[in-house]
Design an enzyme around this catalytic site. Sequence first.
Site, short mmCIF file in Angstrom:
data_model
loop_
_atom_site.label_atom_id
_atom_site.label_comp_id
_atom_site.label_asym_id
_atom_site.label_seq_id
_atom_site.Cartn_x
_atom_site.Cartn_y
_atom_site.Cartn_z
N ALA A 75 -15.52 -0.33 -6.60
CA ALA A 75 -14.78 0.78 -7.20
C ALA A 75 -15.70 1.61 -8.09
CB ALA A 75 -13.60 0.24 -7.99
N LYS B 289 -14.90 -1.92 1.57
CA LYS B 289 -15.60 -0.63 1.47
C LYS B 289 -17.11 -0.75 1.70
CE LYS B 289 -12.12 1.51 -1.44
NZ LYS B 289 -11.79 2.19 -2.69
N SER C 254 0.82 -1.21 0.00
CA SER C 254 0.00 0.00 0.00
C SER C 254 0.85 1.27 0.00
CB SER C 254 -0.89 0.00 1.24
OG SER C 254 -1.52 1.25 1.34
N LEU C 255 0.45 2.23 -0.82
CA LEU C 255 1.13 3.52 -0.85
C LEU C 255 0.51 4.51 0.12
CD1 LEU C 255 1.51 4.02 -4.70
CD2 LEU C 255 3.23 3.23 -3.07
N SER C 256 -0.66 4.19 0.66
CA SER C 256 -1.39 5.17 1.47
C SER C 256 -0.59 5.67 2.68
CB SER C 256 -2.74 4.62 1.90
OG SER C 256 -3.56 4.48 0.77
N THR D 5 -9.92 0.09 2.26
CA THR D 5 -9.72 -0.31 0.87
C THR D 5 -10.23 -1.73 0.67
OG1 THR D 5 -8.09 -0.39 -0.92
CG2 THR D 5 -7.30 -1.02 1.27
N ASP E 297 -13.44 8.65 -3.05
CA ASP E 297 -12.92 8.09 -4.30
C ASP E 297 -13.39 8.90 -5.51
OD1 ASP E 297 -11.42 6.01 -3.25
OD2 ASP E 297 -13.11 4.61 -3.27
N GLY F 56 -4.87 5.21 -12.30
CA GLY F 56 -5.51 5.63 -11.06
C GLY F 56 -4.57 6.19 -10.00
N GLY G 44 -17.76 -2.17 -15.28
CA GLY G 44 -17.66 -2.70 -13.92
C GLY G 44 -18.76 -2.10 -13.05
N ASN H 214 -14.80 4.83 2.06
CA ASN H 214 -13.34 4.68 2.03
C ASN H 214 -12.66 5.54 3.09
OD1 ASN H 214 -13.38 7.31 0.98
ND2 ASN H 214 -11.68 6.91 -0.39
P1 ATR Z 1 -13.80 -3.56 -6.62
O1 ATR Z 1 -13.92 -3.08 -5.23
O2 ATR Z 1 -12.41 -3.51 -7.18
O3 ATR Z 1 -14.80 -2.94 -7.52
P2 ATR Z 1 -15.47 -5.88 -6.61
O4 ATR Z 1 -16.51 -5.15 -5.83
O5 ATR Z 1 -15.16 -7.30 -6.28
O6 ATR Z 1 -14.08 -5.14 -6.54
O7 ATR Z 1 -15.88 -5.77 -8.15
C1 ATR Z 1 -15.10 -6.33 -9.15
C2 ATR Z 1 -15.62 -5.86 -10.49
O8 ATR Z 1 -14.76 -6.34 -11.53
C3 ATR Z 1 -17.00 -6.38 -10.82
O9 ATR Z 1 -17.65 -5.45 -11.64
C4 ATR Z 1 -16.66 -7.67 -11.58
O10 ATR Z 1 -17.69 -8.16 -12.39
P3 ATR Z 1 -18.80 -9.15 -11.78
O11 ATR Z 1 -19.77 -8.28 -11.01
O12 ATR Z 1 -19.41 -9.79 -12.95
O13 ATR Z 1 -18.05 -10.11 -10.88
C5 ATR Z 1 -15.52 -7.17 -12.42
N1 ATR Z 1 -14.65 -8.22 -12.94
C6 ATR Z 1 -13.75 -8.95 -12.25
N2 ATR Z 1 -13.07 -9.79 -13.07
C7 ATR Z 1 -13.58 -9.60 -14.32
C8 ATR Z 1 -13.31 -10.16 -15.60
N3 ATR Z 1 -12.37 -11.10 -15.78
N4 ATR Z 1 -14.01 -9.70 -16.65
C9 ATR Z 1 -14.94 -8.74 -16.49
N5 ATR Z 1 -15.26 -8.18 -15.29
C10 ATR Z 1 -14.58 -8.60 -14.23
#
Ligand code: ATR
Length: 279
Positions: free
Chosen positions: A130, A65, A14-16, A61, A101, A239, A126, A86
């Site tokens: 995040a 979250k 972590s860089l935080s 993190t 964020d 990021g 996604g 966060n």
């Molecule tokens: P974060 O806090 O980083 O957002 P998260 O809440 O676990 O972590 O969410 C991960 C995101 O990356 C989700 O949108 C996930 O899609 P799913 O909801 O279908 O799981 C997406 N993701 C992870 N691996 C992926 C992949 N190989 N291809 C496409 N989407 C992916």
Amino acid sequence: MSQFALFGHPLAHSLSPRIHRAFARDLGIAMEYRTIEATAENFAERLAEFARAGGAGGNVTLPLKELAFGLCDALSPMAQRAQAVNTLVRSGSGWLGDNTDGSGLVRDLSDRHRIDLRGRRTLLIGAGGAARGVAPALLDAGIDKLVVVNRTAERADQLVDLLDAPGRVGSRYWEDLPALGDFELIVHATSAGRTGGKLELPFGLAAPRMVAVDLNYGEAAAGFLAWARAAGAEAAIDGLGMLVEQAADAFERWHGRRPDTEAVHDALRAELAHLPSGD
Ligand code: ATR
């Protein structure tokens, strides 16, 4: 000395801590900032211990979250909209939860990169923690329509419902990516780059002068940013700047003063080739 901490797992790279200690040094503020490894199973306990030990504030993190959201006694409007926290600020015997964020991302894009976000047709790839953290702030910054695409369609729908901006926000199926037209801003918010997954994105998503942003940095952002450059992006931004800006916003919540971020950002950027990915 006042105590601050970052909760998450894993935190080894972590860089935080480094960012917050640099801010404190620059502003002449005495504080301690440490990392507390916590999993979903023991986060509530670790946070309570930290509060008992006099903890004044924290950052949260991956993967905590959303859990943090449920552990706060009060929430800022931004945390409420994102349903993710966060930043923790001590309030009485409990915690006020905030989310910096989105403000961090918007500040990095607007102030550091001089990008005018207003009116941009935006694709958010996604719908996890995040994506949730940044979507409300992007809408506030005046982007045009926001399309959310997620591998698991239900999660995209949930995020759209949460944003509660009918007419401005909609979800589409992943399979429909080739048919969505083009976007002036694409924000990559999946964890695929961190877990070794590879995204196949059509070049047709890129409008002329498209700006592409990955919420990750380092190796985790490399695949998407390479795609963006190959697609002709005017800017392909990782990021790291967002990480520094969200930290500065959290620091301001705790200490009432916003640090200057340039020196810390530039130092980390210069080292980035040698840095591992993560918060
Ligand atoms: P974060 O806090 O980083 O957002 P998260 O809440 O676990 O972590 O969410 C991960 C995101 O990356 C989700 O949108 C996930 O899609 P799913 O909801 O279908 O799981 C997406 N993701 C992870 N691996 C992926 C992949 N190989 N291809 C496409 N989407 C992916």
